[in-house]
Design an enzyme around this catalytic site. Structure first.
Site, PDB file in Angstrom:
ATOM      1  N   GLN A 158       0.857  -1.192   0.000  1.00 48.79           N
ATOM      2  CA  GLN A 158       0.000   0.000   0.000  1.00 48.79           C
ATOM      3  C   GLN A 158       0.886   1.233   0.000  1.00 48.79           C
ATOM      4  O   GLN A 158       1.984   1.203   0.566  1.00 48.79           O
ATOM      5  CB  GLN A 158      -0.886  -0.001   1.254  1.00 48.79           C
ATOM      6  CG  GLN A 158      -1.921   1.077   1.302  1.00 48.79           C
ATOM      7  CD  GLN A 158      -2.071   1.701   2.703  1.00 48.79           C
ATOM      8  OE1 GLN A 158      -1.125   2.226   3.274  1.00 48.79           O
ATOM      9  NE2 GLN A 158      -3.269   1.607   3.244  1.00 48.79           N
ATOM     10  N   HIS A 160       1.278   5.757   0.143  1.00 46.06           N
ATOM     11  CA  HIS A 160       0.791   7.118   0.370  1.00 46.06           C
ATOM     12  C   HIS A 160       0.940   7.924  -0.923  1.00 46.06           C
ATOM     13  O   HIS A 160       1.993   7.881  -1.569  1.00 46.06           O
ATOM     14  CB  HIS A 160       1.641   7.828   1.424  1.00 46.06           C
ATOM     15  CG  HIS A 160       1.517   7.296   2.804  1.00 46.06           C
ATOM     16  ND1 HIS A 160       2.454   7.551   3.788  1.00 46.06           N
ATOM     17  CD2 HIS A 160       0.574   6.512   3.385  1.00 46.06           C
ATOM     18  CE1 HIS A 160       2.094   6.969   4.910  1.00 46.06           C
ATOM     19  NE2 HIS A 160       0.958   6.327   4.689  1.00 46.06           N
ATOM     20  N   GLU A 187      -3.457   5.639  -0.431  1.00 46.75           N
ATOM     21  CA  GLU A 187      -4.031   6.425   0.667  1.00 46.75           C
ATOM     22  C   GLU A 187      -3.542   7.866   0.566  1.00 46.75           C
ATOM     23  O   GLU A 187      -2.381   8.111   0.238  1.00 46.75           O
ATOM     24  CB  GLU A 187      -3.559   5.813   1.985  1.00 46.75           C
ATOM     25  CG  GLU A 187      -3.922   6.589   3.229  1.00 46.75           C
ATOM     26  CD  GLU A 187      -3.302   5.964   4.481  1.00 46.75           C
ATOM     27  OE1 GLU A 187      -3.819   6.225   5.567  1.00 46.75           O
ATOM     28  OE2 GLU A 187      -2.309   5.237   4.364  1.00 46.75           O
ATOM     29  N   GLU A 238      -9.078   3.159   7.064  1.00 46.25           N
ATOM     30  CA  GLU A 238      -8.265   2.435   8.050  1.00 46.25           C
ATOM     31  C   GLU A 238      -7.824   3.302   9.227  1.00 46.25           C
ATOM     32  O   GLU A 238      -7.299   2.783  10.189  1.00 46.25           O
ATOM     33  CB  GLU A 238      -7.024   1.818   7.389  1.00 46.25           C
ATOM     34  CG  GLU A 238      -5.938   2.805   7.052  1.00 46.25           C
ATOM     35  CD  GLU A 238      -4.669   2.176   6.485  1.00 46.25           C
ATOM     36  OE1 GLU A 238      -4.570   0.938   6.432  1.00 46.25           O
ATOM     37  OE2 GLU A 238      -3.796   2.942   6.065  1.00 46.25           O
ATOM     38  N   GLN A 313      -4.479  -2.003  10.779  1.00 44.59           N
ATOM     39  CA  GLN A 313      -3.194  -1.402  10.455  1.00 44.59           C
ATOM     40  C   GLN A 313      -2.431  -1.287  11.769  1.00 44.59           C
ATOM     41  O   GLN A 313      -2.816  -0.493  12.641  1.00 44.59           O
ATOM     42  CB  GLN A 313      -3.400  -0.012   9.834  1.00 44.59           C
ATOM     43  CG  GLN A 313      -2.105   0.753   9.664  1.00 44.59           C
ATOM     44  CD  GLN A 313      -2.295   2.213   9.265  1.00 44.59           C
ATOM     45  OE1 GLN A 313      -1.606   2.706   8.408  1.00 44.59           O
ATOM     46  NE2 GLN A 313      -3.242   2.887   9.891  1.00 44.59           N
ATOM     47  N   ASP A 352       5.340   2.651   7.697  1.00 48.02           N
ATOM     48  CA  ASP A 352       4.730   3.827   7.072  1.00 48.02           C
ATOM     49  C   ASP A 352       5.259   5.139   7.646  1.00 48.02           C
ATOM     50  O   ASP A 352       4.801   6.202   7.227  1.00 48.02           O
ATOM     51  CB  ASP A 352       3.209   3.770   7.258  1.00 48.02           C
ATOM     52  CG  ASP A 352       2.812   3.796   8.716  1.00 48.02           C
ATOM     53  OD1 ASP A 352       3.560   3.235   9.537  1.00 48.02           O
ATOM     54  OD2 ASP A 352       1.763   4.383   9.041  1.00 48.02           O
ATOM     55  N   SER A 379       1.994  -0.231   5.267  1.00 54.10           N
ATOM     56  CA  SER A 379       0.694   0.450   5.279  1.00 54.10           C
ATOM     57  C   SER A 379       0.978   1.924   5.008  1.00 54.10           C
ATOM     58  O   SER A 379       0.535   2.810   5.735  1.00 54.10           O
ATOM     59  CB  SER A 379      -0.014   0.253   6.616  1.00 54.10           C
ATOM     60  OG  SER A 379       0.746   0.796   7.673  1.00 54.10           O
TER      61      SER A 379
END
Length: 572
Positions: A158, A160, A187, A238, A313, A352, A379
């Site tokens: 995943q 950003h 995200e 999330e 998460q 992350d 994440s």
């Protein structure tokens, strides 16, 4: 001459001890710019071995847990009550609690013990008992266990996609590139909340331009985030935080029941959802109640399971600096990921947040999740420069794509990404930018000029882009809310704006929400448009020669790098 000038005072001063040149060199190394602290049990600055943690216990009467970890039901706080009533299976509890922790740890690492049996036993363990299990394990054993316990067979990743100027065009182009590189979820968040509808729109359109089926979310305060999801402008959520002490929950005017109610609101519209938690959050908020960070995080994991949410998460997330500063802290982070998997939850395993100046240290932290594979290794890999990352910077950013791909190739492990030739990336970035330009035109929003499109296709970050008229953009964002613009309106705008294929892809994504397929644990949509989850892509690892391994077309894809010498091109 010098002795006369310096005088008797200097002559009396003790000479500074001579220093080793090696010590001076070591002191200048990046790792020594990190912060480290000794354990401080009274405030909870202990990773996972704290004398203040309770002793495991359970007592069940008439199918109801009446004692847990040394407290009777009358002594329960509301977290204990929620966990005892909703997260622990009383039918299994006494059987599971009678098994020595080290024996359960052996079950975790033994490939002959199937994952469902470990899940069954773990469903009867209390928070203190789960802690005792992972305390017997080193990080290699935890990674062996994670390889078997993650929910989905195929690992994923995943990213950003954010902009320091909240520029929706930049978010769209970077989302298109990130999707092309292999991320399955994207995200965003932003600096000015009023910009949220426009930035969420940019992420949604850009992601579909990179690859149809990419899931997107906009992380904000809960009311706005829920509103965007209900209107079809996002497909998952999330950033719904849960905590391990009652006092921290109360500080946020929340309870486990209010979080579960919010989760049901998302589920009612087919929106995929994870909670968020992580070791160190209670310490950071000053209410660790004299417990270890991991014990409190385990309570969060069980609140998530009890709330009926499909995933979590965790991996310390924005608090990573706290466990990262104490002994065995990064081990505790891996342990929390593993316990989430033992709870049969999808695990988006952190990585992350930036936490170290040392490249070696940040890679070693990520290998804990990358080697065994998790449902989402990061994440939040920053698909943009960290200077544009509105989540405060990630452990990995856009400058690290080639390093990530080489590590995958070196070790033949699948971190979810691939090398992409520049021509394909530029085409994806332009497609995302042009599609958003068309949607803006169809909705009557401030124009996106050709100059902006060209700049974002070839640029690296927000400093490379022309400034937009912020006031006019904010008026458009407000209109999106006041007019109730939905995902279906975006589908119509894409179709009318000359992007029928993107319109069809987005419509299919919305249709899958209605079908409810995204509510399955660890759900993603693959390149063929199918929902892949722990239901139809169940982790079947059972030792050497089994489980997921990169092979066939995926392995051929992973072999490609930016510069590779071969017989046909020996000078490359």
């Amino acid at each position: 001459m010098s002795s006369t000038l310096n005088g008797p005072a200097d002559a009396a001063a003790p000479a500074a001890p001579r220093r080793s040149k090696r010590t001076e060199l070591l002191e200048q190394r990046p790792v020594n710019r990190d912060g480290f602290v000794d354990e401080w049990p009274e405030v909870g600055l202990v990773a996972m071995e704290h004398d203040g943690d309770p002793t495991p216990s359970v007592r069940v009467e008439d199918g109801r847990i009446v004692e847990m970890d040394g407290r009777t039901r009358e002594q329960f706080d509301f977290l204990d009550t929620f966990i005892a009533d909703r997260a622990i299976d009383p039918a299994v509890a006494e059987e599971a609690m009678a098994i020595p922790p080290v024996e359960i740890a052996h079950m975790l690492v033994d490939p002959k013990v199937p994952r469902p049996e470990v899940i069954r036993i773990a469903s009867g363990l209390t928070p203190a008992a789960l802690l005792e299990v992972v305390k017997t394990m080193n990080v290699v054993e935890m990674m062996m266990a994670m390889q078997k316990m993650r929910a989905r067979r195929t690992p994923s990743n995943q990213a950003h996609c954010t902009s320091a100027r909240d520029n929706p065009l930049q978010v769209a182009a970077d989302a298109a590139e990130a999707a092309t590189r292999g991320f399955d979820e994207l995200e965003t968040t932003l600096g000015v909340v009023r910009y949220a509808p426009l930035v969420a729109l940019g992420l949604l359109v850009g992601a579909q331009a990179g690859r149809p089926g990419i899931l997107t979310q906009c992380a904000l305060e809960e009311a706005t985030e829920l509103s965007l999801g209900m209107r079809g402008l996002t497909t998952y959520a999330e950033t719904i935080s849960v905590y391990g002490t009652e006092s921290v929950f109360k500080d946020g005017d929340d309870t486990p029941w209010s979080k579960a109610f919010l989760a049901s609101a998302y589920a009612s519209r087919g929106i995929k959802m994870r909670f968020t938690s992580g070791t160190g959050s209670e310490v950071q908020m000053g209410n660790a109640e004299g417990r270890s960070m991991l014990y409190l995080e385990i309570r969060c994991i069980l609140v998530t399971r009890g709330g009926g949410v499909q995933g979590l998460q965790n991996g310390s997330i924005s608090c990573i600096g706290v466990p990262g500063a104490v002994p065995s802290g990064i081990r505790a982070v891996l342990a929390e990921n593993l316990i989430a998997a033992m709870a049969d939850l999808e695990c988006a395993s952190g990585n992350d947040q930036s936490f170290s100046h040392s490249d070696m240290r940040r890679v070693s932290r990520s290998l804990m999740q990358m080697l065994p594979g998790t449902d989402f290794v990061c994440s939040g890999y920053s698909a943009v420069p960290n200077s544009d990352n509105m989540f405060a910077g990630s452990n990995w950013d856009a400058a690290d794509f080639d390093d990530w791909n080489v590590i995958q190739r070196d070790l033949k492990i699948d971190g979810g990404l691939r090398h992409v030739e520049e021509g394909e990336l530029l085409a994806a970035r332009e497609r995302g930018a042009r599609a958003l330009q068309a949607v803006f035109a169809q909705l009557g929003f401030p124009a996106i000029t050709d100059e902006e499109v060209e700049a974002v296709v070839y640029g690296h970050g927000s400093e490379d882009l022309p400034r937009r008229d912020v006031v006019e953009d904010l008026k458009a964002a407000q209109r999106m809310t006041e007019d109730g613009i939905t995902g279906l309106d975006v589908v119509r705008a894409l179709d009318a704006g000359g992007f029928p294929e993107l319109a069809a892809g987005l419509f299919d994504l919305l249709r899958q929400r209605v079908a409810g397929d995204l509510l399955q644990t660890a759900a993603i949509i693959d390149r063929e448009g199918n929902t892949r989850s722990a239901v139809n892509d169940r982790n079947d690892y059972a030792g050497p020669g089994t489980g997921y391994r990169p092979e066939g077309a995926r392995w051929e894809e992973m072999k490609r790098l930016r510069f590779v010498t071969n017989a046909d091109n020996p000078e490359a």
